[in-house]
Every structure is written in C-alpha cells, then in structure tokens.
Design a protein around this motif. Structure first.
Motif, PDB file in Angstrom:
ATOM      1  N   GLY A   2       1.541  -1.233  -0.135  1.00 14.28           N
ATOM      2  CA  GLY A   2       0.091   0.433  -0.131  1.00 14.28           C
ATOM      3  C   GLY A   2       0.663   1.284   0.053  1.00 14.28           C
ATOM      4  N   HIS A   3       0.421   2.244  -0.218  1.00 15.76           N
ATOM      5  CA  HIS A   3       1.422   3.688  -0.429  1.00 15.76           C
ATOM      6  C   HIS A   3       0.076   4.828  -0.372  1.00 15.76           C
ATOM      7  N   PHE A   4       0.728   5.596   0.523  1.00 17.53           N
ATOM      8  CA  PHE A   4       0.474   6.224   1.368  1.00 17.53           C
ATOM      9  C   PHE A   4       0.169   7.854   0.847  1.00 17.53           C
ATOM     10  N   GLY A   5      -1.292   8.527   0.898  1.00 15.62           N
ATOM     11  CA  GLY A   5      -1.881   8.839  -0.117  1.00 15.62           C
ATOM     12  C   GLY A   5      -3.840   9.387  -0.069  1.00 15.62           C
ATOM     13  N   PHE A   6      -4.097  10.206  -0.405  1.00 14.95           N
ATOM     14  CA  PHE A   6      -4.836  10.261  -0.531  1.00 14.95           C
ATOM     15  C   PHE A   6      -6.534   9.051  -1.672  1.00 14.95           C
ATOM     16  N   SER A   7      -7.035   8.727  -0.839  1.00 18.34           N
ATOM     17  CA  SER A   7      -7.810   7.951  -1.706  1.00 18.34           C
ATOM     18  C   SER A   7      -9.207   8.519  -2.473  1.00 18.34           C
ATOM     19  N   TYR A   8      -9.442   9.272  -3.666  1.00 13.88           N
ATOM     20  CA  TYR A   8     -10.716   9.302  -3.399  1.00 13.88           C
ATOM     21  C   TYR A   8     -11.853   8.505  -3.575  1.00 13.88           C
ATOM     22  N   MET A   9     -11.347   7.198  -4.222  1.00 14.81           N
ATOM     23  CA  MET A   9     -12.688   6.287  -4.523  1.00 14.81           C
ATOM     24  C   MET A   9     -12.992   5.612  -3.451  1.00 14.81           C
ATOM     25  N   GLY A  10     -12.020   4.937  -1.893  1.00 19.51           N
ATOM     26  CA  GLY A  10     -11.920   5.034  -0.547  1.00 19.51           C
ATOM     27  C   GLY A  10     -13.488   6.754  -0.226  1.00 19.51           C
ATOM     28  N   LEU A  11     -12.813   7.514  -0.313  1.00 18.71           N
ATOM     29  CA  LEU A  11     -14.093   8.255  -0.284  1.00 18.71           C
ATOM     30  C   LEU A  11     -14.914   8.582  -0.575  1.00 18.71           C
ATOM     31  N   ILE A  12     -15.461   7.898  -1.691  1.00 24.75           N
ATOM     32  CA  ILE A  12     -17.191   7.657  -2.237  1.00 24.75           C
ATOM     33  C   ILE A  12     -17.284   6.656  -1.973  1.00 24.75           C
ATOM     34  N   TYR A  13     -16.896   5.349  -1.970  1.00 23.77           N
ATOM     35  CA  TYR A  13     -16.756   4.371  -1.726  1.00 23.77           C
ATOM     36  C   TYR A  13     -17.835   4.750   0.476  1.00 23.77           C
ATOM     37  N   LEU A  14     -17.161   4.754   0.462  1.00 18.92           N
ATOM     38  CA  LEU A  14     -17.622   5.377   2.493  1.00 18.92           C
ATOM     39  C   LEU A  14     -18.168   6.667   2.523  1.00 18.92           C
ATOM     40  N   ILE A  15     -18.707   7.690   1.485  1.00 13.82           N
ATOM     41  CA  ILE A  15     -19.968   8.112   1.230  1.00 13.82           C
ATOM     42  C   ILE A  15     -21.059   7.331   0.331  1.00 13.82           C
ATOM     43  N   LEU A  16     -21.057   6.172   0.242  1.00  6.93           N
ATOM     44  CA  LEU A  16     -21.942   5.639  -0.691  1.00  6.93           C
ATOM     45  C   LEU A  16     -21.850   4.283   0.809  1.00  6.93           C
ATOM     46  N   LEU A  17     -21.115   3.968   2.192  1.00  6.37           N
ATOM     47  CA  LEU A  17     -21.425   3.047   2.772  1.00  6.37           C
ATOM     48  C   LEU A  17     -22.175   4.122   4.323  1.00  6.37           C
ATOM     49  N   PHE A  18     -21.976   5.396   4.537  1.00  6.89           N
ATOM     50  CA  PHE A  18     -22.324   6.444   5.274  1.00  6.89           C
ATOM     51  C   PHE A  18     -23.911   6.697   4.935  1.00  6.89           C
ATOM     52  N   LEU A  19     -24.052   7.394   4.157  1.00  5.68           N
ATOM     53  CA  LEU A  19     -25.268   8.351   3.602  1.00  5.68           C
ATOM     54  C   LEU A  19     -26.740   7.332   4.144  1.00  5.68           C
ATOM     55  N   PRO A  20     -26.750   6.446   3.272  1.00  3.74           N
ATOM     56  CA  PRO A  20     -27.937   5.537   3.447  1.00  3.74           C
ATOM     57  C   PRO A  20     -28.348   5.621   5.520  1.00  3.74           C
ATOM     58  N   ASN A  21     -26.771   4.837   5.626  1.00  3.29           N
ATOM     59  CA  ASN A  21     -26.928   4.171   7.313  1.00  3.29           C
ATOM     60  C   ASN A  21     -27.496   5.502   8.041  1.00  3.29           C
ATOM     61  N   LEU A  22     -26.913   6.908   7.475  1.00  6.27           N
ATOM     62  CA  LEU A  22     -27.237   7.845   7.945  1.00  6.27           C
ATOM     63  C   LEU A  22     -28.696   8.397   7.917  1.00  6.27           C
ATOM     64  N   LEU A  23     -29.285   8.360   6.489  1.00  5.17           N
ATOM     65  CA  LEU A  23     -31.144   8.249   6.480  1.00  5.17           C
ATOM     66  C   LEU A  23     -32.013   6.883   7.298  1.00  5.17           C
ATOM     67  N   TRP A  24     -31.297   5.303   7.994  1.00  6.92           N
ATOM     68  CA  TRP A  24     -31.364   4.756   8.195  1.00  6.92           C
ATOM     69  C   TRP A  24     -32.007   5.611   9.819  1.00  6.92           C
TER      70      TRP A  24
END
Length: 158
Positions: A2-24
C-alpha cells in the motif's frame, strides 16, 4: 503493501456506505429493538470500522488505474456496492420492519451487512492493500456476525 496518499475512490465508497446509514437513523424498522450484542463481535466490528475507514482514505492504491486483470476486482467491488445501494432502496420502499432489514438480496444472506464487507474486500484486492483486506476480515466477522445474531433472534421470535 500500500502507498500512503489520499484515495478519492475510498472516500466515494465511504460516502456510499455512510449516507444510507444516516438515513436509516430516521427510518429504523417499526419493530426495532436494540438487542444485546456479543461484546467480542461488537469490538471486532468497531475495530474493523475504524481500520477500514482509515485504509479506504489513506491508501491511494484504490484510485483508478489503467485497465489490467486486477481491474476485475474493482468491477466486482463496484457491483457489490451497487447491490448494497439497491438493497437500501428496497428497504426504504418497504414497510421498514426488522424482517425487511435483515432480508437477503439475490441469495446474499443479511445483504445489508455482507455486501459492503465484500465490496471493501474486493477494493482491497484491487488496490493490493493487505491492510485493507485484514481490516475487512475483522470488520466482517463482527458486522456480519452481529447481523446474523439479530436475524436468528428475529426468526426465533416468529
């Protein structure tokens, strides 16, 4: 590794994960009763959540790369996340009972817990980040275990 650095894909995945959970939180099942959960499973779930979140954002290996055979892992991951979002759409359109919450989707048991775990594991495979895969395994044991425990209690009650 693994290479340290910002992952925009990881952030997108986390948004896709957290958003519906917040609505729940505003659309909990009508018959929802928090159950006592195994302390071991809960500890594994929490540890896994923290580690997966950190890995997703801080390893740049998850960002898009030119096509290679490893890209199949990204496609599999995206498919799992898409199915996870569809699972949430089905839940939000349902009567919002506990039975709806713990339903399978396309044969995937406790899909609301299983699909994101598989999606992040596939993302770890795509990025070839062992730390993500290990974190997801810890998360999966706890998160899926808790959901299976809840589903078993629900089935006994019926």
């Amino acid at each position: 590794m693994g290479h340290f650095g910002f992952s925009y894909m990881g952030l997108i995945y986390l948004i896709l994960l957290f958003l519906p959970n917040l609505l729940w939180t505003r659309n909990k099942p009508e018959d929802y009763e928090p159950l006592s959960e195994s302390r071991v499973l809960l500890a594994l779930e929490r540890e896994g959540q923290v580690c997966v979140t950190c890995c997703a954002v801080f390893f740049s290996d998850f960002n898009l790369k030119p096509w290679s055979p490893w890209s199949i892992w990204l496609l599999a991951s995206m498919l799992c996340m898409l199915l996870y979002e569809l699972w949430w759409v089905r839940y939000f359109r349902s009567a919002k009972t506990q039975r709806d919450f713990y339903r399978s989707l396309l044969g995937v048991p406790v899909a609301g817990a299983t699909l994101p775990v598989v999606a992040f594991f596939c993302l770890g495979m795509y990025g070839r980040v062992i730390w993500m895969m290990l974190a997801v395994l810890i998360l999966g044991v706890g998160h899926i275990g808790i959901h299976l425990q809840h589903r078993r209690c629900l089935e006994k009650a019926l």
